[in-house]
Design a protein around this motif. Sequence first.
Motif, PDB file in Angstrom:
ATOM      1  N   LEU A 102     -14.998  -6.052 -33.436  1.00  0.00           N
ATOM      2  CA  LEU A 102     -15.654  -4.805 -33.222  1.00  0.00           C
ATOM      3  C   LEU A 102     -16.448  -4.648 -31.603  1.00  0.00           C
ATOM      4  CD1 LEU A 102     -17.775  -4.222 -36.425  1.00  0.00           C
ATOM      5  CD2 LEU A 102     -15.886  -3.104 -35.646  1.00  0.00           C
ATOM      6  N   PHE A 103     -16.819  -5.658 -31.164  1.00  0.00           N
ATOM      7  CA  PHE A 103     -17.269  -5.643 -29.827  1.00  0.00           C
ATOM      8  C   PHE A 103     -16.148  -5.175 -28.722  1.00  0.00           C
ATOM      9  CE2 PHE A 103     -18.538  -7.802 -25.980  1.00  0.00           C
ATOM     10  CZ  PHE A 103     -19.696  -6.849 -25.775  1.00  0.00           C
ATOM     11  N   GLY A 158     -15.126  -1.849 -29.100  1.00  0.00           N
ATOM     12  CA  GLY A 158     -16.118  -1.043 -28.544  1.00  0.00           C
ATOM     13  C   GLY A 158     -16.155  -0.658 -27.072  1.00  0.00           C
ATOM     14  N   LEU A 212     -15.214   2.397 -25.113  1.00  0.00           N
ATOM     15  CA  LEU A 212     -16.008   3.081 -23.936  1.00  0.00           C
ATOM     16  C   LEU A 212     -15.353   3.177 -22.680  1.00  0.00           C
ATOM     17  CD1 LEU A 212     -19.177   3.813 -23.330  1.00  0.00           C
ATOM     18  CD2 LEU A 212     -19.459   1.261 -22.928  1.00  0.00           C
TER      19      LEU A 212
END
Length: 201
Positions: free
Chosen positions: A53-54, A57, A61
Amino acid sequence: MPFIEESDLLELHKDIDKAQIINERLLDQIKIKNKELKSSKIQRNVLGATTALFIFGLLGLFLFNAGRLSNPNNHLEQQNNLLVSIDSLDAIKVRIDNLREQNQELSLVKEFYLAKNFLEKEKVYSVQVKSFVDNNVTLASEALTNTLFVKTNPFYSYSLGNFETLKEAQLFRKQLVDIGFKDAFVASYKEGKRIQIEDPY
């Protein structure tokens, strides 16, 4: 049928009980190990999902910012946001200046009423310039500082200046006479009432 001694039978039961206790302990240890394996597996799965997920993300971004930077209209939007911020800062500064002015005006009003209370309690000297039969409020407003408008039967007297000493009042009377107030005279006042007419010189 073969015969077993009672002592041998007791020993055999003891051995069986010991083996059963050892088996129960081994089963408990197996259960504990299984729980540890399950919890470590869950931790690995959670850690892996969090890492994924990181990474997604950060990638999202990065792509979002790359898209914004490539858009030329975005730069204008940022400038407009900056201008709006500066405009709002100017509005806040104007508001602060207005509040300061109001605070100064309130301070002057407070000082006026404190001075008025002081003058009503202490003996002061003032120069009377005119007397009226009627109460002519248009000539004497309470908002005027350094003035007295007092009823001395049957007249209303209008005096200028509030002085602590007779000498100051006499000097002010001379200046008023020099500019045309020939009938001006010095009087002393206490608690808003005239006490007496003083020597003009």
